[in-house]
Every structure is written in C-alpha cells, then in structure tokens.
Design a protein around this motif. Structure first.
Motif: not given
Length: 397
Positions: A29-35
């Motif tokens: 949720c903290a970073d849209p680019g996190a996977r």
C-alpha cells in the motif's frame, strides 16, 4: 541512491505469520511500484495462507511464483539471493539478529519487526549491523510503531522541548489478556512444536516483556530522550499460566529502572485472563505531567494549562512503511537502529533481573554471555530442557 518513481521495488517477506502478512500488505500500500516477489517461512502452510491473504488484498502487486517461495531454516538466505530490493523481517524474534545481518550484508533495505533480539549476543550483533546499514546508506525502519504515531510524535516532541520540565519518572503498563496456544500434533518434533508455539519459549520470543511490552519500554526510552538506565531491579513469575503448554515464560513482570541523574522508570506488564487491561504511560516532570493512552487520549498538564491531542489518530502501522518506501525513493535513508536496539536491551535487562532476582546493570546485560540459540537448526535436533526461571536460584550468565 534514490530509486526512480517508475522503478519496481521487489519486496521479500521473511516470516509469514499474522504480523508478517500485515506488514506485506502495508508495504504494498505504501508504494504503487512495490511488488511482492518472494516469501520465506519455516512452514509451507503458513506461507501459502499468507500469500492467499496478501493476494486478496493487493492482487495487482503480488507476483510470487513457485520459485519465489522458500521454506525451511535456509529460507531467508534463499530469499535474499532471489533479487529482492526490500526485505520485511517478521519471524519470531530469536531469528532476527541473523536475518538482519544477512539482509544488510546483502545490501537490502529492511523493515525489521520488534524486538530485535532475545539475548545479549544477539543485541551485540544488531548494534554492529545497524552501523553497517548506516555505512551502506540502507534504510532500516523498525516495527516500534508508536514512533510513527502522529499523536505520540507530537506529545513526545512537546516533552522534549520542555513541556513538563525535566522528566523525573515514567510509569508504564502493558497489561493484556492471554494469547493463542497451538495444540501439539503427534507428527511434530519438539523443534516444530516450539516453533509453532514460539511465543512461550524464551529462545524464540524473549518472553512477553521483550516481545510485546517492549512497546511501552520503547516509549520510556523516548521520554528519557534516548538515554539508557544504569540498572534494573525486577520481579515476575507465573501465577495463572502454569501449564506445560505455556513453555517456560512468565505471565507478569514489574521493573524499576534507575538512571544516572536520579530519574526512575517503573514498568509493569501481565498477560492474565479476567484482569483489568491497560496500555498507558504517565510521565512526571519537574514542571508538569503527561498522560499517554495509546493514541486515544494524550495530554500534558502544567499548572492550570492543559494540552490535549485532538486530531484523528493515523494508522501508525501504515505510516512506518510509508516512511520506509519514501526514504528509498528519495535516497534519504532512515535508520531506526540505535533506538530499536536500546529499547530491546532495556526489556532484556528487565527480564534478566526478574529471572535471577538480582539487580542487573546495563553494562552487565550488554556483556551477558547467555546465548539462547538451540544446539542446531534442524527439525530432529534434541532440544535442551529449559526450566522455568526461579528468582534467587536462576543464575545470571
């Protein structure tokens, strides 16, 4: 170096219990680019259940192929070699020092759940790792979530600026009810049984003063401006949680911490059913007092003046991950290492004093040679018998 906003940040989760699962969702949720690309746990059933929960919550940010699922005692090492950028460490605390060192040595940014160790050798290892993370310019955010609560941040900011004068005493309590117990399955070895019931074994949890009540001890450290006590005198024992299913931990503690300048810290905690529950802190200063009620009602009194935190509470669990990923993107590392390690050692100091029945100094606690790690990490290892501590008889090591 900053990570471009369009760069994918590959996240690895180590420890797939409830806290690890929640941390992974918050990280995404903290970073849209996190996977989420890799997961590690001692047990495959825990991993798969966690993966299902995280996928349901953030389906577009989960890509954990079979090759990214690692199980067993070497799972953390395998995950670190899989190409992740950020690691979430949420195993039982007994594994934390080794996992944190491995993650930093591998050049990973880290979210490290509290506490950070269960014994002094682990503490000494973490202090070294914290400095290595700083040298490598890696972000290291701890799971001492109250440090990311807006209510607590504003309250302690005012205290640090002298709102109550010099802090003379801190009274804290972390009184809760009992937690889960998992029934032993016939096919489990002793090692598996202890790991599935990790809370009740000191080598895994550190006891509940270290694993849970350390949050309140961390706030005591915060109130004291980060300075550490010179000694602790404590008591504790097992009054109601006495069965074999509760391993060898206590169900209550009371600790008096003493500081070089004469300030005092008083902490009590218990996990007993049917008793009053409260997680609160009261600070007595030379010019006023403060009351901290878990983000619900924080106030400072100075004479006739009253300040009260009135804003809506933020989600501190989410805020710590927001801060971690923002620091990575900006190339401005956060390092919570010293405070998280000092607070953990303070909790260990209280446990050491309660277990032995003697006053223990900060230096003694830090230099303790007691090593709680098992003979080896294997499912069929013969686990040593650990007796419940008896104050006055249990020896300080």
């Amino acid at each position: 170096m900053a990570a471009a906003e369009t760069t994918e940040l590959r996240v690895g989760l180590v420890g797939c219990g409830g806290r690890g699962t929640g941390a992974a969702v918050q990280a995404l949720c903290a970073d849209p680019g996190a996977r989420l690309t890799a997961m590690a746990d001692a047990f495959s059933d825990r991993l798969e259940a966690s993966l299902a929960t995280i996928t349901a919550a953030r389906p577009d940010q989960v890509n954990v192929a079979e090759a990214g699922r690692f199980v067993g005692f070497d799972a953390c090492a395998d995950l670190l070699a899989s190409g992740v950028d950020v690691v979430l460490l949420a195993t039982p605390p007994g594994f934390r020092p080794a996992h944190l060192k491995a993650a930093v040595d591998a050049g990973k940014h880290v979210f490290c759940e509290k506490p950070v160790a269960v014994d002094a050798p682990g503490i000494r290892s973490v202090y070294e790792t914290v400095e290595e993370a700083r040298r490598r310019k890696l972000s290291l955010v701890s799971g001492f979530c109250w440090r990311y609560s807006d209510a607590e941040r504003e309250t302690f900011r005012r205290i640090a600026k002298g709102a109550i004068g010099d802090v003379l005493a801190v009274h804290s309590c972390y009184n809760t009810g009992p937690i889960w117990v998992r029934e032993r399955a016939a096919e489990w070895s002793e090692m598996e049984y202890q790991m599935r019931n990790w809370y009740y074994f000191t080598w895994l949890s550190g006891d509940h003063i270290v694993e849970q009540a350390v949050h309140s001890i961390d706030k005591m450290c915060w109130a004291m401006g980060g300075r550490t006590p010179t000694s602790a005198t404590a008591s504790g024992g097992r009054q109601v949680r006495t069965g074999a299913e509760y391993g060898h931990i206590f169900d209550h503690f009371g600790v008096r911490y003493e500081y070089a300048d004469g300030a005092m810290g008083f902490h009590n905690c218990r996990q007993q059913e049917g008793c009053s529950m409260a997680v609160q802190d009261r600070l007595v200063g030379s010019k006023g007092t403060a009351f901290i009620d878990g983000g619900n009602r924080n106030e400072i009194r100075r004479g006739r003046k009253l300040w009260r935190y009135e804003a809506e509470a933020n989600d501190m669990y989410q805020a710590e991950h927001d801060a971690l990923f923002a620091s990575i993107r900006a190339g401005r590392p956060i390092n919570d290492g010293v405070s998280m390690t000092n607070s953990t050692l303070m909790a260990l100091l209280g446990r050491m004093s309660a277990y032995t029945g003697r006053t223990v100094t900060w230096a003694e606690a830090l230099e303790s040679e007691e090593d709680l790690t098992p003979p080896s990490y294997s499912w069929d290892v013969e686990m040593p018998h650990v007796a419940v501590a008896r104050p006055g008889e249990t020896r300080f090591v």
